[in-house]
Write a protein that holds these residues in place. Structure first.
Motif, PDB file in Angstrom:
ATOM      1  N   VAL A   1     -13.916 -24.305  -5.263  1.00 15.83           N
ATOM      2  CA  VAL A   1     -13.954 -22.909  -4.830  1.00 15.83           C
ATOM      3  C   VAL A   1     -12.567 -22.288  -5.034  1.00 15.83           C
ATOM      4  CG1 VAL A   1     -14.370 -21.353  -2.891  1.00 15.83           C
ATOM      5  CG2 VAL A   1     -15.709 -23.452  -3.121  1.00 15.83           C
ATOM      6  N   PRO A   2     -12.462 -21.312  -5.940  1.00 17.64           N
ATOM      7  CA  PRO A   2     -11.146 -20.708  -6.172  1.00 17.64           C
ATOM      8  C   PRO A   2     -10.692 -19.883  -4.964  1.00 17.64           C
ATOM      9  CG  PRO A   2     -12.843 -19.539  -7.404  1.00 17.64           C
ATOM     10  CD  PRO A   2     -13.502 -20.728  -6.760  1.00 17.64           C
ATOM     11  N   GLN A   3      -9.392 -19.890  -4.700  1.00 17.51           N
ATOM     12  CA  GLN A   3      -8.821 -19.096  -3.620  1.00 17.51           C
ATOM     13  C   GLN A   3      -8.853 -17.624  -4.019  1.00 17.51           C
ATOM     14  OE1 GLN A   3      -7.426 -20.060  -0.574  1.00 17.51           O
ATOM     15  NE2 GLN A   3      -8.326 -22.048  -0.984  1.00 17.51           N
ATOM     16  N   LYS A   4      -9.324 -16.776  -3.145  1.00 17.09           N
ATOM     17  CA  LYS A   4      -9.360 -15.344  -3.415  1.00 17.09           C
ATOM     18  C   LYS A   4      -8.059 -14.706  -2.961  1.00 17.09           C
ATOM     19  CE  LYS A   4     -14.267 -14.541  -3.471  1.00 17.09           C
ATOM     20  NZ  LYS A   4     -14.433 -14.282  -4.866  1.00 17.09           N
ATOM     21  N   THR A   5      -7.658 -13.648  -3.667  1.00 14.97           N
ATOM     22  CA  THR A   5      -6.490 -12.856  -3.296  1.00 14.97           C
ATOM     23  C   THR A   5      -6.904 -11.394  -3.298  1.00 14.97           C
ATOM     24  OG1 THR A   5      -5.702 -12.470  -5.552  1.00 14.97           O
ATOM     25  CG2 THR A   5      -4.978 -14.524  -4.476  1.00 14.97           C
ATOM     26  N   LEU A   6      -6.027 -10.525  -2.845  1.00 16.60           N
ATOM     27  CA  LEU A   6      -6.331  -9.094  -2.868  1.00 16.60           C
ATOM     28  C   LEU A   6      -6.614  -8.603  -4.285  1.00 16.60           C
ATOM     29  CD1 LEU A   6      -3.848  -7.601  -0.269  1.00 16.60           C
ATOM     30  CD2 LEU A   6      -6.319  -7.822  -0.081  1.00 16.60           C
ATOM     31  N   ALA A   7      -6.028  -9.253  -5.275  1.00 16.55           N
ATOM     32  CA  ALA A   7      -6.270  -8.868  -6.666  1.00 16.55           C
ATOM     33  C   ALA A   7      -7.726  -9.087  -7.068  1.00 16.55           C
ATOM     34  CB  ALA A   7      -5.345  -9.653  -7.602  1.00 16.55           C
ATOM     35  N   ASP A   8      -8.444  -9.950  -6.346  1.00 16.40           N
ATOM     36  CA  ASP A   8      -9.853 -10.223  -6.638  1.00 16.40           C
ATOM     37  C   ASP A   8     -10.796  -9.190  -6.023  1.00 16.40           C
ATOM     38  OD1 ASP A   8      -9.368 -12.683  -8.042  1.00 16.40           O
ATOM     39  OD2 ASP A   8      -8.971 -13.605  -6.098  1.00 16.40           O
ATOM     40  N   CYS A   9     -10.264  -8.314  -5.201  1.00 18.92           N
ATOM     41  CA  CYS A   9     -11.080  -7.308  -4.536  1.00 18.92           C
ATOM     42  C   CYS A   9     -11.305  -6.126  -5.489  1.00 18.92           C
ATOM     43  CB  CYS A   9     -10.385  -6.833  -3.253  1.00 18.92           C
ATOM     44  SG  CYS A   9     -11.339  -5.629  -2.314  1.00 18.92           S
ATOM     45  N   GLU A  10     -12.559  -5.803  -5.709  1.00 20.13           N
ATOM     46  CA  GLU A  10     -12.926  -4.678  -6.572  1.00 20.13           C
ATOM     47  C   GLU A  10     -12.209  -3.404  -6.082  1.00 20.13           C
ATOM     48  OE1 GLU A  10     -17.001  -2.249  -6.360  1.00 20.13           O
ATOM     49  OE2 GLU A  10     -17.207  -4.335  -7.010  1.00 20.13           O
ATOM     50  N   GLU A  11     -11.694  -2.607  -7.009  1.00 21.40           N
ATOM     51  CA  GLU A  11     -10.850  -1.451  -6.677  1.00 21.40           C
ATOM     52  C   GLU A  11     -11.493  -0.481  -5.689  1.00 21.40           C
ATOM     53  OE1 GLU A  11      -7.558   0.845  -6.371  1.00 21.40           O
ATOM     54  OE2 GLU A  11      -7.695  -1.118  -7.328  1.00 21.40           O
ATOM     55  N   SER A  12     -12.757  -0.131  -5.890  1.00 16.10           N
ATOM     56  CA  SER A  12     -13.393   0.820  -4.974  1.00 16.10           C
ATOM     57  C   SER A  12     -13.526   0.224  -3.567  1.00 16.10           C
ATOM     58  CB  SER A  12     -14.767   1.250  -5.495  1.00 16.10           C
ATOM     59  OG  SER A  12     -15.637   0.139  -5.577  1.00 16.10           O
ATOM     60  N   LYS A  13     -13.819  -1.060  -3.498  1.00 14.43           N
ATOM     61  CA  LYS A  13     -13.928  -1.748  -2.218  1.00 14.43           C
ATOM     62  C   LYS A  13     -12.551  -1.835  -1.545  1.00 14.43           C
ATOM     63  CE  LYS A  13     -16.880  -5.423  -0.770  1.00 14.43           C
ATOM     64  NZ  LYS A  13     -17.482  -6.705  -1.076  1.00 14.43           N
ATOM     65  N   ARG A  14     -11.536  -2.081  -2.354  1.00 17.73           N
ATOM     66  CA  ARG A  14     -10.167  -2.167  -1.830  1.00 17.73           C
ATOM     67  C   ARG A  14      -9.718  -0.826  -1.256  1.00 17.73           C
ATOM     68  NH1 ARG A  14      -5.172  -5.417  -3.813  1.00 17.73           N
ATOM     69  NH2 ARG A  14      -3.524  -4.253  -2.815  1.00 17.73           N
ATOM     70  N   GLN A  15     -10.021   0.263  -1.960  1.00 13.66           N
ATOM     71  CA  GLN A  15      -9.641   1.593  -1.473  1.00 13.66           C
ATOM     72  C   GLN A  15     -10.357   1.902  -0.154  1.00 13.66           C
ATOM     73  OE1 GLN A  15      -7.120   3.473  -2.517  1.00 13.66           O
ATOM     74  NE2 GLN A  15      -6.753   1.777  -3.935  1.00 13.66           N
ATOM     75  N   ARG A  16     -11.621   1.523  -0.063  1.00 13.22           N
ATOM     76  CA  ARG A  16     -12.360   1.716   1.191  1.00 13.22           C
ATOM     77  C   ARG A  16     -11.726   0.882   2.307  1.00 13.22           C
ATOM     78  NH1 ARG A  16     -16.487   3.297   4.043  1.00 13.22           N
ATOM     79  NH2 ARG A  16     -17.740   1.882   5.323  1.00 13.22           N
ATOM     80  N   ALA A  17     -11.356  -0.334   1.992  1.00 16.99           N
ATOM     81  CA  ALA A  17     -10.729  -1.216   2.982  1.00 16.99           C
ATOM     82  C   ALA A  17      -9.406  -0.628   3.469  1.00 16.99           C
ATOM     83  CB  ALA A  17     -10.507  -2.606   2.383  1.00 16.99           C
ATOM     84  N   ILE A  18      -8.606  -0.099   2.570  1.00 22.04           N
ATOM     85  CA  ILE A  18      -7.333   0.529   2.947  1.00 22.04           C
ATOM     86  C   ILE A  18      -7.581   1.667   3.919  1.00 22.04           C
ATOM     87  CG2 ILE A  18      -5.404   1.927   2.084  1.00 22.04           C
ATOM     88  CD1 ILE A  18      -5.535   0.162  -0.485  1.00 22.04           C
ATOM     89  N   THR A  19      -8.562   2.514   3.590  1.00 21.88           N
ATOM     90  CA  THR A  19      -8.894   3.651   4.453  1.00 21.88           C
ATOM     91  C   THR A  19      -9.352   3.181   5.833  1.00 21.88           C
ATOM     92  OG1 THR A  19      -9.492   4.994   2.545  1.00 21.88           O
ATOM     93  CG2 THR A  19     -10.375   5.685   4.670  1.00 21.88           C
TER      94      THR A  19
END
Length: 120
Positions: free
Chosen positions: A58-76
Motif C-alpha cells: 500500500v503506497p503512502q499517500k501525501t497531499l500531492a495525491d489529493c485531487e486538486e478540486s478535493k484539495r481546494q474544498r478541504a482547504i476551504t
C-alpha cells in the motif's frame, strides 16, 4: 486518528513519538523527533511489545495525491472550521478531509480549539 492528553509537570521534560509537549507542532515532525531522540526506542523500553502490521503493497499517500478540486474544498472546510489554523495543523486537516471525508475538518478544529496546556 488518536488524541493523547497529558498534564505538564514542573521540572520534567517530555519527548517522544507524539512530540515534546511545548505547544509548537512545527517541531513535532518525524524528522525533528528522530533528530532529538536518536532514532528508534530500544525494544525493552517499548510500551507495545509487538510491531504493527504494515503492508508494503500500500503506497503512502501525501497531499500531492489529493485531487486538486478535493484539495481546494478541504482547504476551504479546514479554514472555515477553525480560523487562523495554518502550517502543520492546516496540512493535517487537509490530508484528513482529502482521504477520510469532510467530517474530519470539524474534528480537527475541535482539537485545535481545545484549551492548550501551559508549562510551569
Amino acid at each position: 486518528n488518536a488524541r493523547i492528553t497529558m498534564t505538564p509537570r514542573a521540572g520534567e521534560t517530555v519527548d517522544g513519538s507524539c512530540g515534546n509537549f511545548n505547544n509548537d507542532p512545527s517541531d513535532d515532525t518525524t524528522e525533528a523527533i528522530n533528530a532529538r531522540m536518536g532514532g528508534k526506542i530500544p525494544h525493552e523500553q517499548l510500551l507495545f511489545s509487538h510491531a504493527a502490521e504494515v503492508s508494503a503493497d500500500v503506497p503512502q499517500k501525501t497531499l500531492a495525491d489529493c485531487e486538486e478540486s478535493k484539495r481546494q474544498r478541504a482547504i476551504t472546510l479546514c479554514k472555515e472550521s477553525e480560523s487562523g489554523v495554518e502550517g502543520v495543523m492546516l496540512d493535517a486537516c487537509i490530508f484528513d478531509v482529502c482521504f477520510a471525508g469532510d467530517q474530519y475538518a470539524a474534528q480537527g478544529a475541535l482539537v485545535v480549539a481545545e484549551e492548550k496546556p501551559t508549562l510551569k
